[in-house]
Design a protein around this motif. Structure first.
Motif, PDB file in Angstrom:
ATOM      1  N   MET A   1       0.847  -1.196   0.000  1.00 17.26           N
ATOM      2  CA  MET A   1       0.000   0.000   0.000  1.00 17.26           C
ATOM      3  C   MET A   1       0.876   1.237   0.000  1.00 17.26           C
ATOM      4  O   MET A   1       1.819   1.363   0.777  1.00 17.26           O
ATOM      5  N   SER A   2       0.570   2.175  -0.895  1.00 11.04           N
ATOM      6  CA  SER A   2       1.280   3.448  -0.946  1.00 11.04           C
ATOM      7  C   SER A   2       0.658   4.407   0.062  1.00 11.04           C
ATOM      8  O   SER A   2      -0.554   4.653   0.024  1.00 11.04           O
ATOM      9  N   LEU A   3       1.468   4.920   0.979  1.00  9.90           N
ATOM     10  CA  LEU A   3       0.938   5.769   2.043  1.00  9.90           C
ATOM     11  C   LEU A   3       1.925   6.865   2.404  1.00  9.90           C
ATOM     12  O   LEU A   3       3.126   6.628   2.501  1.00  9.90           O
ATOM     13  N   SER A   4       1.399   8.061   2.575  1.00  9.56           N
ATOM     14  CA  SER A   4       2.196   9.161   3.121  1.00  9.56           C
ATOM     15  C   SER A   4       1.322   9.951   4.072  1.00  9.56           C
ATOM     16  O   SER A   4       0.119  10.118   3.845  1.00  9.56           O
ATOM     17  N   LEU A   5       1.934  10.425   5.159  1.00  4.76           N
ATOM     18  CA  LEU A   5       1.221  11.193   6.181  1.00  4.76           C
ATOM     19  C   LEU A   5       1.912  12.525   6.402  1.00  4.76           C
ATOM     20  O   LEU A   5       3.119  12.657   6.183  1.00  4.76           O
ATOM     21  N   GLY A   6       1.145  13.484   6.852  1.00  6.97           N
ATOM     22  CA  GLY A   6       1.700  14.787   7.192  1.00  6.97           C
ATOM     23  C   GLY A   6       0.735  15.548   8.071  1.00  6.97           C
ATOM     24  O   GLY A   6      -0.473  15.276   8.057  1.00  6.97           O
ATOM     25  N   VAL A   7       1.256  16.468   8.852  1.00 10.73           N
ATOM     26  CA  VAL A   7       0.419  17.329   9.695  1.00 10.73           C
ATOM     27  C   VAL A   7       0.630  18.759   9.198  1.00 10.73           C
ATOM     28  O   VAL A   7       1.718  19.313   9.318  1.00 10.73           O
ATOM     29  N   SER A   8      -0.418  19.338   8.629  1.00 11.06           N
ATOM     30  CA  SER A   8      -0.263  20.627   7.953  1.00 11.06           C
ATOM     31  C   SER A   8      -0.691  21.827   8.782  1.00 11.06           C
ATOM     32  O   SER A   8      -0.181  22.934   8.589  1.00 11.06           O
ATOM     33  N   SER A   9      -1.626  21.641   9.730  1.00 12.43           N
ATOM     34  CA  SER A   9      -2.132  22.793  10.479  1.00 12.43           C
ATOM     35  C   SER A   9      -2.821  22.310  11.742  1.00 12.43           C
ATOM     36  O   SER A   9      -2.880  21.113  12.024  1.00 12.43           O
ATOM     37  N   ALA A  10      -3.343  23.272  12.511  1.00  9.42           N
ATOM     38  CA  ALA A  10      -4.071  22.949  13.742  1.00  9.42           C
ATOM     39  C   ALA A  10      -5.218  23.933  13.899  1.00  9.42           C
ATOM     40  O   ALA A  10      -5.200  25.033  13.320  1.00  9.42           O
TER      41      ALA A  10
ATOM     42  N   VAL B   1      -7.259  21.445  21.054  1.00  9.86           N
ATOM     43  CA  VAL B   1      -6.556  21.625  19.787  1.00  9.86           C
ATOM     44  C   VAL B   1      -6.580  20.313  19.014  1.00  9.86           C
ATOM     45  O   VAL B   1      -6.266  19.256  19.564  1.00  9.86           O
ATOM     46  N   ALA B   2      -6.981  20.396  17.750  1.00  8.43           N
ATOM     47  CA  ALA B   2      -6.935  19.234  16.859  1.00  8.43           C
ATOM     48  C   ALA B   2      -5.988  19.555  15.714  1.00  8.43           C
ATOM     49  O   ALA B   2      -5.945  20.689  15.219  1.00  8.43           O
ATOM     50  N   TYR B   3      -5.225  18.556  15.292  1.00  7.46           N
ATOM     51  CA  TYR B   3      -4.240  18.730  14.235  1.00  7.46           C
ATOM     52  C   TYR B   3      -4.746  18.066  12.953  1.00  7.46           C
ATOM     53  O   TYR B   3      -5.353  16.988  12.996  1.00  7.46           O
ATOM     54  N   SER B   4      -4.513  18.727  11.835  1.00  8.84           N
ATOM     55  CA  SER B   4      -4.979  18.213  10.543  1.00  8.84           C
ATOM     56  C   SER B   4      -3.986  17.174  10.033  1.00  8.84           C
ATOM     57  O   SER B   4      -2.884  17.512   9.589  1.00  8.84           O
ATOM     58  N   LEU B   5      -4.390  15.904  10.105  1.00 14.33           N
ATOM     59  CA  LEU B   5      -3.563  14.809   9.611  1.00 14.33           C
ATOM     60  C   LEU B   5      -3.916  14.571   8.149  1.00 14.33           C
ATOM     61  O   LEU B   5      -5.010  14.125   7.818  1.00 14.33           O
TER      62      LEU B   5
ATOM     63  N   ARG C   1       4.635  21.412  13.694  1.00  8.87           N
ATOM     64  CA  ARG C   1       5.851  21.046  12.938  1.00  8.87           C
ATOM     65  C   ARG C   1       6.458  19.746  13.476  1.00  8.87           C
ATOM     66  O   ARG C   1       6.904  18.876  12.699  1.00  8.87           O
ATOM     67  N   GLU C   2       6.477  19.589  14.799  1.00  9.91           N
ATOM     68  CA  GLU C   2       7.050  18.380  15.395  1.00  9.91           C
ATOM     69  C   GLU C   2       6.218  17.144  15.060  1.00  9.91           C
ATOM     70  O   GLU C   2       6.769  16.072  14.768  1.00  9.91           O
ATOM     71  N   LEU C   3       4.887  17.287  15.108  1.00 15.41           N
ATOM     72  CA  LEU C   3       4.030  16.153  14.759  1.00 15.41           C
ATOM     73  C   LEU C   3       4.168  15.785  13.281  1.00 15.41           C
ATOM     74  O   LEU C   3       4.097  14.604  12.910  1.00 15.41           O
ATOM     75  N   ASP C   4       4.356  16.786  12.435  1.00 20.96           N
ATOM     76  CA  ASP C   4       4.554  16.501  11.011  1.00 20.96           C
ATOM     77  C   ASP C   4       5.808  15.648  10.804  1.00 20.96           C
ATOM     78  O   ASP C   4       5.787  14.657  10.057  1.00 20.96           O
ATOM     79  N   LYS C   5       6.877  16.038  11.464  1.00 22.02           N
ATOM     80  CA  LYS C   5       8.113  15.242  11.375  1.00 22.02           C
ATOM     81  C   LYS C   5       7.902  13.840  11.946  1.00 22.02           C
ATOM     82  O   LYS C   5       8.409  12.854  11.414  1.00 22.02           O
ATOM     83  N   TRP C   6       7.106  13.765  13.044  1.00 26.04           N
ATOM     84  CA  TRP C   6       6.913  12.475  13.709  1.00 26.04           C
ATOM     85  C   TRP C   6       6.137  11.493  12.827  1.00 26.04           C
ATOM     86  O   TRP C   6       6.541  10.346  12.667  1.00 26.04           O
TER      87      TRP C   6
END
Length: 245
Positions: free
Chosen positions: A1-10, A38-42, A104-109
């Motif tokens: 499965m092709s998958l990529s994740l990122g956190v762009s905003s909150a 606070v919720a983060y946009s995954l 930013r830290e969650l995006d890296k994580w």
């Protein structure tokens, strides 16, 4: 499965009191700051499907715990709660710079998390990002309809572009014909001017020739008259001499 994740905003959300994983994207009017979280946009991109899930930090913590229990391996360290604890104790929302830093830290994580072997195919991650067959089918159908509309729009744009190119080519041809017509008109004007100049010179020559013929006739008549007078005078002189003899 092709998958990529990122956190762009909150964003600030109103948490569900029964289900901590559920949030209200648009808090109701009159909601106090102390009730907000606070919720983060995954951002999820997998198998050609893209969508965003609002995720609270506690859900990321539970994801890390479930992955450790399922995979029995070390994971990238989850960002800490520094800055959030004090704001929570004071009863206010987290400071914007603190939220931005954690985003930013969650995006890296999450980017590092999917690189760990087994995470992409894990049940723990699937329980977070899997929307359900019905929802994903609806998203795919909506995306297909959007893509079809985009292709139709692109086709219309290409048609309009083709018509514009045809109109531009016709305009260029018209300009070329006009330029050639203007050039021909200038050539004809120059030729007419040259012809008029030649005709004017011819008229001048004709007038000069006429004047010359008139002068020649006048001079010839004067010469004949003088000759006649001289002949008459000579004849008279001869007659007078003859009479005397």
């Amino acid at each position: 499965m092709s998958l990529s994740l990122g956190v762009s905003s909150a964003e600030q959300v109103l948490p569900d009191r029964v289900n901590r994983d559920a949030v209200l994207r648009h808090p109701l009017e009159g909601t106090s700051q102390g009730q907000l979280a606070v919720a983060y946009s995954l951002d999820v991109r997998r198998d050609g499907l893209s969508y965003t899930i609002p995720v609270r930090f506690s859900r990321f913590e539970r994801l890390a715990q479930e992955l450790k229990a399922e995979l029995k391996c070390d994971l990238p360290p989850l960002p800490g709660k520094r800055g959030f604890v004090l704001d929570k104790l004071l009863g206010g929302p987290a400071a914007p710079h603190v939220v931005e830093g954690r985003t930013r830290e969650l995006d890296k994580w999450v980017r590092a998390l999917v690189e760990v072997e087994g995470v992409v195919d894990s049940n723990a991650l699937a329980s977070l990002i899997f929307l359900g067959v019905g929802a994903e089918t609806a998203i795919r159908e909506a995306r297909a309809a959007h893509d079809e509309e985009a292709r139709s729009h692109t086709s219309r744009l290409e048609q309009v572009s083709k018509e514009l190119r045809t109109a531009s080519a016709y305009a260029r041809a018209c300009r070329d014909r006009k330029d050639k017509a203007d050039q021909r008109a200038r050539q004809l004007a120059d030729a007419l001017e040259a012809t008029a100049s030649l005709l004017a010179r011819k008229r001048d020559l004709q007038r000069l020739s006429g004047a010359w013929r008139t002068w020649a006739r006048t001079h010839a008549r004067g010469k004949e008259e003088r000759a006649s007078k001289q002949a008459a005078a000579a004849a008279a002189a001869i007659q007078a001499l003859t009479a005397r003899a």
